[in-house]
Design an enzyme around this catalytic site. Structure first.
Site, PDB file in Angstrom:
ATOM      1  N   LYS A 203     105.531  96.071  57.467  1.00  0.00           N
ATOM      2  CA  LYS A 203     104.634  96.607  58.537  1.00  0.00           C
ATOM      3  C   LYS A 203     103.620  95.821  59.130  1.00  0.00           C
ATOM      4  O   LYS A 203     103.179  94.792  58.698  1.00  0.00           O
ATOM      5  CB  LYS A 203     103.828  97.843  58.003  1.00  0.00           C
TER       6      LYS A 203
ATOM      7  N   GLU B  75      86.552 105.419  59.042  1.00  0.00           N
ATOM      8  CA  GLU B  75      87.143 104.620  58.126  1.00  0.00           C
ATOM      9  C   GLU B  75      86.128 103.937  57.280  1.00  0.00           C
ATOM     10  O   GLU B  75      85.765 102.987  57.928  1.00  0.00           O
ATOM     11  CB  GLU B  75      88.440 103.922  58.423  1.00  0.00           C
TER      12      GLU B  75
END
Length: 462
Positions: free
Chosen positions: A215, A264
């Protein structure tokens, strides 16, 4: 008093050999609006202000003026540079009887090896400051600190001048309400490197199909032009209303301003207990409760997103394994819902080893696979090669630490860099083998929305 001690480009030799004089005056206040206090000081301390509010809204930090700054451009030692300089300062004074500890606030850039582009030229790869006037709201209590730092002796006159300045700020703020702001007026919206971004998705996907990586996160920017310069207080007020469930942050660096509202957390440390969040995998919010719940169910069962999320869980777990005596995390993710988007979310917590610090954790955790990719070093090399921009502080750690080593850092997404009448917004997404350029492009549009709305801009579908 304008004298201050700075450590620049990782060169701490001067600091190590110098006697640092550090004066702290701390008192508790009855009440004070943090945004009003920021607004009062914004003009006097232009370019030297910062603001932080955690997601739970039980801790807010306002800094006006710089008493002490730490900067480093050493790609391999910037975390160590900040830690060393901060400890040197803290050890130069007694904190006995201080009602509120001095707090160091700042940020690191995403990747010091990428090189600095024009819009990020004013940011070192580590930018931290101790405020001259520090206001903290913690669990409904308010504390005001005044800090003076110098290599020269701090005189009674220096202290008295700082007190007078502080009291004048508090007097101005007394009984005052926040100004009513209107959103900025956008006159031009541009998409820099759009074609290069779309090409990079194809290039990276081909590399992943060839088993070069699992990824890779690729980001892009959006540029806005306003009819006039926008002040920081205006944007903080807008963000506070638009994104109440997120961390709020603003960091002025000379004429530049970096701010945002991120959902986050990277890491929070409190009395040797460490907390982090695995956030990766996303889908938009629904227009009805039923539709929103259905999107959530889709996300919780989507193979691509669950795979993305697991990369983050594995990496953060390994980081906690290195720095913690023990740690725990749930077996399955839940949903983190904010105004425009919902994410897969897995919390993790642990007990720090005796010699571990929050900055060591930040270094090990950054970048998570949610913002970099997996494997980490391979993904970072691909980002350097294919991403058509420099992220600067976007997607990098931003936050604070105190004298005891407690602190909190968030991941600086949903953010923008402002310069004069321009703003640069940033958003990205995780690229895997079956990623398609157009769908990745559309995902970034969703992620642009929070800052775009705050800045008065619109997408084509709004």
């Amino acid at each position: 008093m304008n004298r201050k001690l700075s450590t620049i480009n990782g060169d701490l030799s001067k600091t190590d050999q110098s006697t640092v004089h550090f004066y702290i005056e701390s008192k508790e206040l009855e009440t004070q609006s943090t945004l009003v206090f920021f607004e009062i000081g914004e003009e006097k301390f232009k370019g030297q202000c910062f603001y932080w509010q955690n997601k739970d809204k039980d801790f807010t930090l306002v800094g006006l003026g710089h008493a002490y700054t730490i900067k480093s451009n050493d790609a391999d030692a910037r975390y160590e540079d900040v830690e060393k300089a901060w400890k040197h300062l803290i050890h130069s004074t007694s904190l006995k009887g201080i009602k509120q500890q001095p707090i160091l606030f700042g940020s690191f850039t995403f990747d010091p090896k990428k090189g600095v582009s024009d819009e990020w030229a004013n940011f070192s790869h580590a930018n931290f400051a101790l405020a001259k006037h520090q206001l903290v709201e913690s669990n409904g209590r308010f504390y005001m600190n005044t800090h003076l730092v110098s290599e020269e002796v701090i005189t009674d006159e220096d202290i008295e001048l700082a007190r007078e300045e502080r009291e004048a700020l508090l007097e101005q703020a007394k009984g005052r309400t926040l100004k009513t702001y209107i959103k900025p007026h956008v006159v031009l919206t541009e998409e820099p490197y759009k074609e290069e971004y779309l090409q990079s998705i194809t290039q990276v996907t081909n590399q992943i199909k060839a088993k070069q990586a699992d990824k890779v996160v690729i980001a892009r920017s959006l540029a806005l032009t306003f009819d006039k310069e926008v002040n920081t207080s205006n944007l903080l007020a807008q963000l506070s209303e638009e994104q109440p469930e997120s961390y709020l942050f603003a960091q002025e660096q000379g004429q530049d301003l970096f701010l945002g509202a991120t959902p986050e957390r990277l890491v929070f440390v409190n009395h040797k207990k460490a907390y982090s969040s695995c956030v990766a995998g996303s889908i938009r919010r629904g227009t009805t409760v039923q539709e929103d719940e259905e999107f959530g169910r889709i996300l919780l069962n989507d193979t691509k997103n669950l795979q993305e999320h697991q990369y983050v869980v594995d990496m953060i777990s390994n980081s906690f394994k290195e720095t913690c005596e023990q740690y725990t995390l749930p077996n399955h993710p839940d949903l983190l819902k904010i105004r425009d988007i919902q994410h897969l979310h897995t919390p993790i917590e642990g007990i720090l080893k005796e010699d571990a610090t929050i900055l060591q954790m930040v270094e090990k955790l950054h970048p998570t696979p949610a913002l970099g990719g997996s494997p980490r070093e391979v993904a970072m090399e691909m980002i350097r090669q294919y991403e058509p921009m420099n992220r600067g502080v976007y997607a990098a750690p931003i936050g604070w630490l105190n004298a005891d080593g407690d602190g909190e850092f968030a991941v600086a997404i949903r953010s923008a860099l402002l310069q004069d009448k321009k703003a640069y917004l940033y958003a990205g997404g995780g690229i895997v083998a079956d990623s398609e350029p157009q769908s990745e492009y559309e995902e970034t549009l969703v992620k642009f929305r929070p800052m775009l709305r705050t800045l008065g801009g619109k997408l084509n579908d709004e």
